[in-house]
Scaffold this motif. Structure first.
Motif, PDB file in Angstrom:
ATOM      1  N   PRO A   7       0.887  -1.129   0.107  1.00 52.72           N
ATOM      2  CA  PRO A   7      -0.100   0.016  -0.061  1.00 52.72           C
ATOM      3  C   PRO A   7       0.772   1.216  -0.113  1.00 52.72           C
ATOM      4  N   VAL A   8       0.422   2.167  -0.499  1.00 49.19           N
ATOM      5  CA  VAL A   8       1.003   3.613  -0.791  1.00 49.19           C
ATOM      6  C   VAL A   8       0.329   4.697  -0.086  1.00 49.19           C
ATOM      7  N   ILE A   9       1.005   5.320   0.892  1.00 48.38           N
ATOM      8  CA  ILE A   9       0.458   6.487   1.608  1.00 48.38           C
ATOM      9  C   ILE A   9       1.183   7.868   0.935  1.00 48.38           C
ATOM     10  N   ILE A  10       0.517   8.765   0.686  1.00 48.43           N
ATOM     11  CA  ILE A  10       0.747  10.134  -0.113  1.00 48.43           C
ATOM     12  C   ILE A  10       0.913  11.128   0.981  1.00 48.43           C
ATOM     13  N   MET A  11       2.269  11.834   0.858  1.00 50.67           N
ATOM     14  CA  MET A  11       2.356  13.114   1.575  1.00 50.67           C
ATOM     15  C   MET A  11       2.724  13.976   0.651  1.00 50.67           C
ATOM     16  N   GLU A  12       2.426  15.249   0.903  1.00 53.08           N
ATOM     17  CA  GLU A  12       2.675  16.518  -0.232  1.00 53.08           C
ATOM     18  C   GLU A  12       1.737  16.392  -1.246  1.00 53.08           C
ATOM     19  N   PRO A  13       0.501  15.972  -1.117  1.00 52.07           N
ATOM     20  CA  PRO A  13      -0.317  15.946  -2.309  1.00 52.07           C
ATOM     21  C   PRO A  13      -0.494  17.039  -3.014  1.00 52.07           C
ATOM     22  N   LEU A  14      -0.354  18.275  -2.432  1.00 48.16           N
ATOM     23  CA  LEU A  14      -0.554  19.354  -2.824  1.00 48.16           C
ATOM     24  C   LEU A  14       0.672  20.326  -2.968  1.00 48.16           C
ATOM     25  N   ARG A  15       2.021  19.643  -2.782  1.00 51.26           N
ATOM     26  CA  ARG A  15       3.351  20.288  -2.843  1.00 51.26           C
ATOM     27  C   ARG A  15       3.357  21.262  -1.653  1.00 51.26           C
ATOM     28  N   GLY A  16       3.058  21.028  -0.542  1.00 52.42           N
ATOM     29  CA  GLY A  16       2.837  22.137   0.455  1.00 52.42           C
ATOM     30  C   GLY A  16       2.156  23.107   0.245  1.00 52.42           C
ATOM     31  N   GLY A  17       1.390  23.234  -0.546  1.00 56.82           N
ATOM     32  CA  GLY A  17       0.385  24.446  -0.900  1.00 56.82           C
ATOM     33  C   GLY A  17       1.070  24.837  -2.315  1.00 56.82           C
ATOM     34  N   ARG A  18       2.089  24.474  -2.848  1.00 54.52           N
ATOM     35  CA  ARG A  18       2.560  25.101  -4.229  1.00 54.52           C
ATOM     36  C   ARG A  18       1.631  24.706  -5.231  1.00 54.52           C
ATOM     37  N   LEU A  19       0.552  23.810  -5.194  1.00 54.52           N
ATOM     38  CA  LEU A  19      -0.407  23.525  -6.268  1.00 54.52           C
ATOM     39  C   LEU A  19      -1.698  24.048  -6.123  1.00 54.52           C
ATOM     40  N   VAL A  20      -1.479  25.261  -4.804  1.00 54.60           N
ATOM     41  CA  VAL A  20      -2.687  25.950  -4.497  1.00 54.60           C
ATOM     42  C   VAL A  20      -2.410  27.412  -4.374  1.00 54.60           C
ATOM     43  N   ASN A  21      -1.466  27.572  -3.618  1.00 55.74           N
ATOM     44  CA  ASN A  21      -1.353  29.178  -3.442  1.00 55.74           C
ATOM     45  C   ASN A  21      -0.343  29.616  -4.042  1.00 55.74           C
ATOM     46  N   MET A  22       0.541  29.049  -4.695  1.00 55.41           N
ATOM     47  CA  MET A  22       1.760  29.571  -5.364  1.00 55.41           C
ATOM     48  C   MET A  22       1.671  29.041  -6.897  1.00 55.41           C
ATOM     49  N   LEU A  23       0.405  28.730  -7.221  1.00 57.97           N
ATOM     50  CA  LEU A  23       0.274  28.511  -8.749  1.00 57.97           C
ATOM     51  C   LEU A  23       0.682  29.779  -9.787  1.00 57.97           C
ATOM     52  N   PRO A  24       1.376  29.506 -10.698  1.00 59.40           N
ATOM     53  CA  PRO A  24       1.326  30.846 -11.922  1.00 59.40           C
ATOM     54  C   PRO A  24       0.175  31.239 -12.090  1.00 59.40           C
ATOM     55  N   GLN A  25      -0.223  32.541 -12.344  1.00 59.56           N
ATOM     56  CA  GLN A  25      -1.341  33.098 -12.881  1.00 59.56           C
ATOM     57  C   GLN A  25      -2.065  32.444 -14.097  1.00 59.56           C
ATOM     58  N   LYS A  26      -1.329  32.148 -14.954  1.00 56.87           N
ATOM     59  CA  LYS A  26      -1.940  31.425 -16.017  1.00 56.87           C
ATOM     60  C   LYS A  26      -2.560  30.125 -15.804  1.00 56.87           C
ATOM     61  N   VAL A  27      -1.927  29.279 -14.743  1.00 53.89           N
ATOM     62  CA  VAL A  27      -2.602  28.132 -14.315  1.00 53.89           C
ATOM     63  C   VAL A  27      -3.806  28.268 -13.657  1.00 53.89           C
ATOM     64  N   LYS A  28      -4.040  29.156 -12.816  1.00 53.94           N
ATOM     65  CA  LYS A  28      -5.029  29.631 -12.098  1.00 53.94           C
ATOM     66  C   LYS A  28      -6.299  29.965 -13.050  1.00 53.94           C
ATOM     67  N   GLU A  29      -5.945  30.671 -14.004  1.00 53.04           N
ATOM     68  CA  GLU A  29      -6.874  31.134 -15.192  1.00 53.04           C
ATOM     69  C   GLU A  29      -7.319  29.874 -15.872  1.00 53.04           C
ATOM     70  N   LEU A  30      -6.273  29.048 -16.158  1.00 57.94           N
ATOM     71  CA  LEU A  30      -6.631  27.653 -16.864  1.00 57.94           C
ATOM     72  C   LEU A  30      -7.678  26.834 -16.149  1.00 57.94           C
ATOM     73  N   PHE A  31      -7.569  26.772 -14.784  1.00 55.69           N
ATOM     74  CA  PHE A  31      -8.672  25.976 -14.033  1.00 55.69           C
ATOM     75  C   PHE A  31      -9.917  26.782 -13.883  1.00 55.69           C
ATOM     76  N   ALA A  32      -9.842  28.137 -13.925  1.00 56.90           N
ATOM     77  CA  ALA A  32     -11.029  29.122 -13.736  1.00 56.90           C
ATOM     78  C   ALA A  32     -11.885  28.837 -14.960  1.00 56.90           C
ATOM     79  N   ALA A  33     -11.173  28.821 -16.186  1.00 62.40           N
ATOM     80  CA  ALA A  33     -11.917  28.709 -17.208  1.00 62.40           C
ATOM     81  C   ALA A  33     -12.634  27.418 -17.705  1.00 62.40           C
ATOM     82  N   TYR A  34     -11.859  26.482 -17.066  1.00 63.18           N
ATOM     83  CA  TYR A  34     -12.421  24.937 -17.517  1.00 63.18           C
ATOM     84  C   TYR A  34     -13.908  24.716 -17.086  1.00 63.18           C
ATOM     85  N   PRO A  35     -14.458  24.064 -18.260  1.00 67.71           N
ATOM     86  CA  PRO A  35     -16.027  23.642 -18.023  1.00 67.71           C
ATOM     87  C   PRO A  35     -16.491  23.245 -16.640  1.00 67.71           C
ATOM     88  N   VAL A  36     -15.603  22.350 -16.068  1.00 68.60           N
ATOM     89  CA  VAL A  36     -15.918  21.773 -14.846  1.00 68.60           C
ATOM     90  C   VAL A  36     -15.043  22.501 -13.605  1.00 68.60           C
TER      91      VAL A  36
END
Length: 391
Positions: free
Chosen positions: A196-225
């Protein structure tokens, strides 16, 4: 709450609680707030709780909460042996008994060798009698299952997986680290072996939430889902059947509620239609990355032992303005081993560059990584680690 089984068929909640980030008041753990969160998490079905010997005050706080609430029998405790502080089998026993006292329990459900980043270090522990000690603890019921946590590249992870009949493992893994750290290849190899595999740092210590480049934030915001960056990151993990538990350090009720909702909705195999979204996000993140290393490992082994993918992963994180996290990654990846594997080992032979599919000027980038990360503080810590590891 969805559950996935461990090696012996015991159900584990797909969302695990990372206790290291219990809420704090100043320098102290906020016991009232932490107890409230633990109560709510248990009632919601979370049954896997991760702590460690070196998390300041954490084991003792969690033990106090379990004793006060009477919840010990409803949770699985995962904690860790700091093998880098151990010089003998007697030392293992001393620290383990201290952990039992802190946690106010007579057994640990899931026990890990903390930051076991080198197969040679495992060999040293074997020479101290760690295998016999583990078997003794399992026979007595004081340890139910044994595993290890890991920071480093894929190749070393595979070697450690094959070095002992582990019950489980814990790795850093997320959609940005798909081909670095243990990587997808390591995660799937563990799954093939029934580990079995236990996962740590699933969001890279917040890197994939609070420190995303603006272009990535816009990508997620514009996505239909419409989903938050955190939800996309967590669902990417739960989409994979090779993953058993995803740890999250939930320090407030809002985060706990949100993660519970996602965990209750996410299903393995649901993201096939969204693969391009993740590929675009990774591409945009990597546009700001210093070294275009994919972690493929073709440059390995280095004649002087440099962990080239590990060095570049930390260097890229450093360039992404997360300098504290990068320094921490670099220490874990290059110092807690019998032989240091940092950029400073490079002698400029060029063997790595002859095999690099990305045609990266590896020698040049290693030199730059060394300048950035091998600070006087790093060298002092490496010196200290070398003396610990020697024992």
């Amino acid at each position: 709450m969805d559950y996935r089984n461990d090696k012996y068929g015991n159900p584990l909640s797909v969302l695990g609680y990372g206790c290291m980030r219990f809420p704090r008041k100043g320098n102290r753990i906020d016991m009232e707030a932490s107890e409230k969160l633990v109560r709510k998490a248990v009632e919601a079905g979370i049954n896997y709780y991760d702590t460690a010997y070196i998390y300041a005050g954490n084991e003792a706080a969690f033990g106090e909460i379990l004793e006060k609430t009477g919840l010990r029998d409803r949770v699985n405790i995962a904690t860790k042996l700091p093998h880098y502080l151990i010089r003998s089998r007697e030392g293992m026993e001393k620290l383990f008994q201290e952990e039992l006292r802190r946690l106010r329990t007579d057994h640990v459900d899931y026990y890990l060798m903390h930051m076991l980043n080198d197969v040679e270090k495992w060999q040293q522990l074997k020479e101290m009698g760690v295998e016999e000690w583990i078997e003794e603890k399992k026979r007595s019921g004081q340890i139910r299952q044994i595993g290890f946590s890991y920071h480093g590249g894929t190749e070393m992870f595979l070697k450690i997986l094959d070095a002992y009949p582990w019950d489980f493992c814990q790795v850093q893994y997320n959609y940005l680290d798909e081909h670095s750290q243990a990587g997808r290849r390591g995660v799937e190899y563990a799954h093939e072996k029934g580990i079995p595999v236990i996962i740590m740092e699933p969001l890279r210590g917040g890197r994939l939430v609070n420190m995303l480049p603006q272009k990535v934030k816009e990508l997620f915001a514009a996505y239909p889902v419409k989903r938050s960056p955190a939800e996309w990151g967590l669902r990417w993990l739960w989409d994979q059947r090779a993953i058993t538990v995803v740890l999250s350090g939930m320090s407030d009720e809002a985060m706990l509620d949100e993660n519970l909702r996602i965990a209750n909705e996410a299903q393995a195999g649901e993201l096939e239609a969204h693969r391009a979204l993740y590929a675009d996000a990774v591409r945009l993140i990597n546009e700001s990355v210093r070294v275009g290393c994919t972690g493929c490992g073709y440059c390995q082994p280095c004649p002087k032992g440099v962990d080239i993918p590990g060095v570049f992963a930390a260097f890229n994180r450093w360039h992404g303005e997360d300098k504290h996290g990068a320094f921490s990654d670099y220490l874990k990846c290059t110092t807690l081993r019998k032989n240091a594997t940092g950029a400073g080992n490079c002698i400029g032979c060029g063997k790595c560059e002859a095999h690099c599919p990305q045609q990266i000027p590896i020698r040049q980038e290693l030199a730059e990584a060394g300048k950035a990360l091998e600070t006087p503080l790093y060298k002092l810590i490496r010196w200290g680690a070398k003396h610990f590891v020697r024992f």
